[in-house]
Design an enzyme around this catalytic site. Sequence first.
Site, PDB file in Angstrom:
ATOM      1  CE  LYS A 138       1.068   1.105  -9.114  1.00  0.00           C
ATOM      2  NZ  LYS A 138      -0.140   1.147  -9.913  1.00  0.00           N
ATOM      3  CE  LYS A 149      -0.904  -0.332  -5.822  1.00  0.00           C
ATOM      4  NZ  LYS A 149      -1.244  -0.176  -7.183  1.00  0.00           N
TER       5      LYS A 149
HETATM    6  C1  PBG Z   1      -3.295  -0.023 -11.882  1.00  0.00           C
HETATM    7  C2  PBG Z   1      -3.239  -0.490 -10.471  1.00  0.00           C
HETATM    8  C3  PBG Z   1      -2.608  -1.623  -9.936  1.00  0.00           C
HETATM    9  C4  PBG Z   1      -2.939  -1.659  -8.588  1.00  0.00           C
HETATM   10  C5  PBG Z   1      -3.720  -0.545  -8.330  1.00  0.00           C
HETATM   11  N1  PBG Z   1      -3.895   0.164  -9.497  1.00  0.00           N
HETATM   12  C6  PBG Z   1      -1.804  -2.661 -10.603  1.00  0.00           C
HETATM   13  C7  PBG Z   1      -0.471  -2.348 -11.123  1.00  0.00           C
HETATM   14  O1  PBG Z   1       0.028  -1.236 -11.052  1.00  0.00           O
HETATM   15  O2  PBG Z   1       0.100  -3.285 -11.701  1.00  0.00           O
HETATM   16  C8  PBG Z   1      -2.529  -2.720  -7.612  1.00  0.00           C
HETATM   17  C9  PBG Z   1      -3.488  -2.958  -6.480  1.00  0.00           C
HETATM   18  C10 PBG Z   1      -3.282  -4.230  -5.737  1.00  0.00           C
HETATM   19  O3  PBG Z   1      -2.339  -5.005  -5.979  1.00  0.00           O
HETATM   20  O4  PBG Z   1      -4.113  -4.487  -4.856  1.00  0.00           O
HETATM   21  N2  PBG Z   1      -2.118   0.487 -12.375  1.00  0.00           N
END
Ligand code: PBG
Length: 327
Positions: free
Chosen positions: A194, A247
């Site tokens: 991520k 991601k």
């Molecule tokens: C929580 C989380 C996020 C997303 C999924 N889980 C936001 C982040 O990490 O700031 C992003 C999902 C998206 O942008 O569609 N940590």
Amino acid sequence: MNLLQRPRRLRGLPVLRKMVRETRIDKSALIYPVFVREGKNLQEEIPSMPGQYRYSPDKLLFALENVLETGVSNIMLFGIPSQKDEIGSGAWDENGIVQTALKQIKQHFPELYCITDVCLCEYTSHGHCGMLEGSCVNNDKTLPLLAKTALSHVRAGADMVAPSDMMDGRILAIRELLDEHHLYQTPIMSYAVKYASAFYGPFRDAAGSAPAFGDRKSYQMDYHNRKEGIKEAELDLAEGADILMVKPALSYLDMVRELSERFLVPTAAYSVSGEYSMIKAGAKMGWIDETSVVCESAASVFRAGADILITYYAKELAGWIEQGRIG
Ligand code: PBG
């Protein structure tokens, strides 16, 4: 011309193009993310994500009926609490928003496969994904909080948990606590690779989870790095992850390929909020054709090696698969 190989030969007819297609897409590989907020009779459109809503639990049930009708059978649930605190205690509250929604969902739609996002950022007053010490997120003190959150989700009915916080060691912490409670059969989908990405912008609007100060670069990955992503995936697998996720999706297809070739577990890709909003905006301006671009993007994620796609376009894609626009 005496050409023995003519790739165009296999492109001459739609029926032939379909026969030789290398990537096939099935609705069962789609996961639809949904936002649930506290309250009653609420369905608020998210301004930066037209077509996506924050639902109160009662309204969510109606929305999910429609999801199932399209043939999508998997959701990823995100909670938006009405109160936040320093440590994000709403995340593991057994009467918290995700837990309450899950109980109702499972009562009405036992067949709907419910995955929950496990993170603290929606629940902390500072918007960071873990517990703060000064202005730093303390890794090891955050782990038990994440594990408690995961446990409370499973107790409320979650079929799978998906930690997205990017703390080191969180997969092991969650696996151990679930196993301690004999929840051996609950899989963990790790947000393993991520990146600290600007593509999450609209999500943070939706969930009200933007960090109050600083950014997430001390826990989410630097987007210049490939080997580090492989290392994250390797560690999560060793800690007991069942599915590895990359991601965002579109700018990170190299990592999707990397994971799908290297590891013997399913690879998921999350086409995040910014990817959705960009397509919506381009389509609204009349500059791109929404359906074609979404189908092409989804196919590229599977072509790169993903087994699972998490997308805000899941319902539409299911319809387009049905119509033979993609698949
Ligand atoms: C929580 C989380 C996020 C997303 C999924 N889980 C936001 C982040 O990490 O700031 C992003 C999902 C998206 O942008 O569609 N940590």
